[in-house]
Design a protein around this motif. Structure first.
Motif, PDB file in Angstrom:
ATOM      1  N   ARG A   1       0.819  -1.202   0.000  1.00 40.96           N
ATOM      2  CA  ARG A   1       0.000   0.000   0.000  1.00 40.96           C
ATOM      3  C   ARG A   1       0.859   1.261   0.000  1.00 40.96           C
ATOM      4  O   ARG A   1       0.567   2.230  -0.710  1.00 40.96           O
ATOM      5  CB  ARG A   1      -0.932  -0.004   1.224  1.00 40.96           C
ATOM      6  N   GLN A   2       1.918   1.249   0.772  1.00 42.90           N
ATOM      7  CA  GLN A   2       2.787   2.425   0.833  1.00 42.90           C
ATOM      8  C   GLN A   2       3.437   2.699  -0.518  1.00 42.90           C
ATOM      9  O   GLN A   2       3.467   3.834  -0.997  1.00 42.90           O
ATOM     10  CB  GLN A   2       3.870   2.208   1.897  1.00 42.90           C
ATOM     11  N   ALA A   3       3.936   1.650  -1.153  1.00 40.10           N
ATOM     12  CA  ALA A   3       4.573   1.828  -2.458  1.00 40.10           C
ATOM     13  C   ALA A   3       3.561   2.284  -3.513  1.00 40.10           C
ATOM     14  O   ALA A   3       3.858   3.137  -4.355  1.00 40.10           O
ATOM     15  CB  ALA A   3       5.233   0.520  -2.890  1.00 40.10           C
ATOM     16  N   LEU A   4       2.365   1.708  -3.474  1.00 41.22           N
ATOM     17  CA  LEU A   4       1.326   2.100  -4.422  1.00 41.22           C
ATOM     18  C   LEU A   4       0.949   3.561  -4.228  1.00 41.22           C
ATOM     19  O   LEU A   4       0.820   4.317  -5.204  1.00 41.22           O
ATOM     20  CB  LEU A   4       0.110   1.193  -4.245  1.00 41.22           C
ATOM     21  N   ALA A   5       0.780   3.968  -2.970  1.00 45.81           N
ATOM     22  CA  ALA A   5       0.438   5.368  -2.700  1.00 45.81           C
ATOM     23  C   ALA A   5       1.519   6.306  -3.208  1.00 45.81           C
ATOM     24  O   ALA A   5       1.235   7.364  -3.791  1.00 45.81           O
ATOM     25  CB  ALA A   5       0.206   5.574  -1.206  1.00 45.81           C
TER      26      ALA A   5
ATOM     27  N   GLU B   1     -10.072   5.131  -2.347  1.00 46.30           N
ATOM     28  CA  GLU B   1     -11.483   4.753  -2.251  1.00 46.30           C
ATOM     29  C   GLU B   1     -11.659   3.232  -2.267  1.00 46.30           C
ATOM     30  O   GLU B   1     -12.569   2.699  -1.629  1.00 46.30           O
ATOM     31  CB  GLU B   1     -12.275   5.368  -3.408  1.00 46.30           C
ATOM     32  N   ASN B   2     -10.802   2.532  -3.029  1.00 48.68           N
ATOM     33  CA  ASN B   2     -10.985   1.078  -3.120  1.00 48.68           C
ATOM     34  C   ASN B   2     -10.104   0.314  -2.125  1.00 48.68           C
ATOM     35  O   ASN B   2      -9.942  -0.908  -2.235  1.00 48.68           O
ATOM     36  CB  ASN B   2     -10.757   0.592  -4.558  1.00 48.68           C
ATOM     37  N   GLY B   3      -9.548   1.049  -1.159  1.00 47.59           N
ATOM     38  CA  GLY B   3      -8.770   0.393  -0.116  1.00 47.59           C
ATOM     39  C   GLY B   3      -7.455  -0.164  -0.603  1.00 47.59           C
ATOM     40  O   GLY B   3      -6.932  -1.122  -0.023  1.00 47.59           O
ATOM     41  N   TYR B   4      -6.901   0.413  -1.656  1.00 45.64           N
ATOM     42  CA  TYR B   4      -5.626  -0.016  -2.234  1.00 45.64           C
ATOM     43  C   TYR B   4      -5.668  -1.462  -2.710  1.00 45.64           C
ATOM     44  O   TYR B   4      -4.682  -2.202  -2.627  1.00 45.64           O
ATOM     45  CB  TYR B   4      -4.473   0.219  -1.254  1.00 45.64           C
TER      46      TYR B   4
END
Length: 536
Positions: free
Chosen positions: A47-51, A66-69
């Motif tokens: 999640r951190q990398a995606l953000a 919105e879709n919780g990653y």
């Protein structure tokens, strides 16, 4: 989804199986396996990398929040979506898109190099960013034309990134991504024409150029054979062995002349020979720009619409992709170019007045200030006529003149007896004109920007036929009054002012026109700078 540690045998085996299962089409694409309990704790890293990876795109960042990653591309169940994206990117060049912009090899390498949840988050972000760039380009164009050419004032139908991602995950991916391209028949025909012309170029082109200044029926010899071979290669003649300029060749020359807007007399004069000798690579450049322009117009055209192709000097009414009316036109001169945009035609003014645009009052200033130009009235802010003797012209210049200058209805009115209005910020409309001689010219760029019609009455009849049982009688009953009368169109008609140096007929026949304003040359250079590759 997670990856069970680093370099797990299961991951590598799955990668190999996936690659082989796709016939080698997607070498290096991330293979996925179900997460082990030990891998679950790595989800925060994903999640951190995606953000981080989507932070520069506000809409995409909001989508993932919105879709919780939840992953879109990098889970086992996302295989079809990955395949659809890679397949589309591998064919981007066929659409005249900048292949390097999407860096498919880099994306595949990134997928194949995933070893940690952080790696997976970064490649998830990269895939989404690549998808959105591709979707934007193929849906509504690689370029933002208004930044390049001020007279292209078209509002591009850019897709919303959040909606794209939402629709993608709710749809069958192959069809969804395929349908991002314009669905217009013209786009499909141009796409086919580009593919066929590229194949022709790969096979050697249209053959030797015609080595003659001119040819005509009855001629024979090597130059006629060259002409015959070019016409056959371009699809205007069947394969024949004739070495004489016979009736069949004359008809083929006429068909060719019509496709390039040369008088179709069947004689291959110098202009016709020059056009026949145009290299296929040059035609391919025109088609590539036309595809880009068609992407800018990826909007509903209207089952009935008015099509004003500036390069063609023709205005057409189109009903369900069939031309049902056309008339010659005069467009803006090179110094007063007609802009490109789309709008809705709402009404026609029969017996119009002509209010001079501020930009051209200077052309009449000497006559106005010296007591001439008596066919023009001066109007105050309330629309009342101001007697000339009350105006001190010496106190003003054309730029600060406080009165409107207007020509009343009449036979000599600059707008003729009817104008067709689609109110816009550019003061552009279609109209009649008392200057009829210009319609006999091949190149008809003479106006201050508006579009003059050779057959305005017939154009009016065609529009009124949708709402009047006898449009001819109706029109002339109004016209004979000599009074300005506004006639609303009960069903407003979309009007598209476009600039196409390459376009097709409904049968797929290519037509080419000169780049009279030099716009397509600039757009082509911009496409090349953006990374579009066109066959040499």
């Amino acid at each position: 989804m997670g990856i069970a540690g680093r370099n797990t045998p299961g991951l590598r085996a799955a990668l190999i199986a996936m690659t082989l299962g796709m016939g080698g089409v997607l070498p290096g694409v991330l293979a996925v396996v179900a997460p082990t309990p030990a891998a679950a704790q790595q989800f925060p890293a994903f999640r951190q990398a995606l953000a981080e990876g989507v932070a520069e795109n506000r809409e995409l960042a909001a989508f993932y929040r919105e879709n919780g990653y939840q992953a879109v591309w990098t889970r086992a169940e996302d295989a079809a979506r990955r395949t659809a994206l890679v397949s589309a990117l591998s064919r981007a060049g066929e659409h005249g898109l900048p292949v390097a912009r999407y860096d498919l090899p880099g994306l595949l390498s990134a997928f194949g190099s995933v070893e940690t949840e952080r790696d997976r988050g970064l490649v998830e972000a990269r895939a989404s960013m690549t998808f959105l760039q591709y979707a934007r380009d193929i849906h509504s164009g690689v370029l933002d034309p208004g930044e390049l050419i001020a007279d292209i004032v078209r509002e591009l139908p850019r897709p919303d990134p959040t909606q794209l991602m939402t629709d993608l995950i709710a749809s069958e991916p192959v069809s969804f991504i395929r349908n991002l391209a314009p669905s217009s028949p013209e786009y499909a025909r141009l796409f086919r024409a580009k593919r066929e012309l590229e194949q022709t170029i790969a096979n050697g082109g249209w053959g030797p150029q015609v080595q003659a200044g001119s040819l005509r029926p009855g001629d024979t010899g090597a130059s006629v054979v060259q002409l015959r071979n070019r016409l056959i290669a371009m699809g205007f003649m069947p394969r024949v062995a004739t070495a004489s300029y016979d009736g069949q060749m004359q008809r083929a020359v006429q068909d060719f002349q019509e496709s390039v807007a040369i008088e179709a007399d069947g004689i291959a004069g110098s202009a016709t020979i020059d056009a026949i000798n145009t290299a296929p690579q040059e035609r391919l450049r025109s088609i590539t720009v036309a595809l880009e322009r068609e992407r800018w117009l990826n909007i509903p055209r209207g089952d009935r619409h008015i099509w004003v192709n500036l390069t063609d000097f023709v205005v057409r009414i189109v009903d369900f992709d069939q031309v049902t009316f056309e008339t010659r036109s005069v467009i803006g001169a090179r110094a007063n170019q007609t802009p490109e945009f789309s709008d809705q035609m709402e009404y026609m003014d029969i017996n119009p007045t002509w209010t001079l645009p501020r930009s051209i009052i200077g052309e009449y200033w000497a006559a106005l200030s010296s007591g001439g130009a008596n066919h023009l009235n001066l109007l105050d802010g309330s629309g009342r006529v101001v007697p000339r003797e009350y105006v001190d012209f010496a106190a003003y210049t054309p730029s600060n003149f406080p009165f409107d200058v207007q020509q009343p209805p009449g036979p000599g009115n600059a707008l003729g007896e009817v104008k067709f209005m689609f109110p816009n910020a550019y003061a552009i409309y279609l109209h009649d004109t008392p200057s009829r001689s210009l319609f006999g010219n091949r190149v008809r760029a003479y106006s201050h920007g508006c579009v003059r019609l050779a057959d305005p009455r017939d154009f009016a009849y065609a529009l009124l036929a949708r709402q009047e049982t006898d449009p001819v009688t109706y029109y002339h009953a109004i016209q004979r009054t000599g009074r300005l009368t506004r006639v609303p169109l009960l069903e407003p008609v979309p009007v598209h002012l476009v600039y196409r140096t390459a376009y097709t007929s409904v049968t797929g026949q290519m037509n080419y026109r000169a780049d009279i304003y030099g716009r397509d040359a600039r757009l082509y250079d911009a496409l090349i700078s953006a990374g579009v590759e066109v066959g040499a």
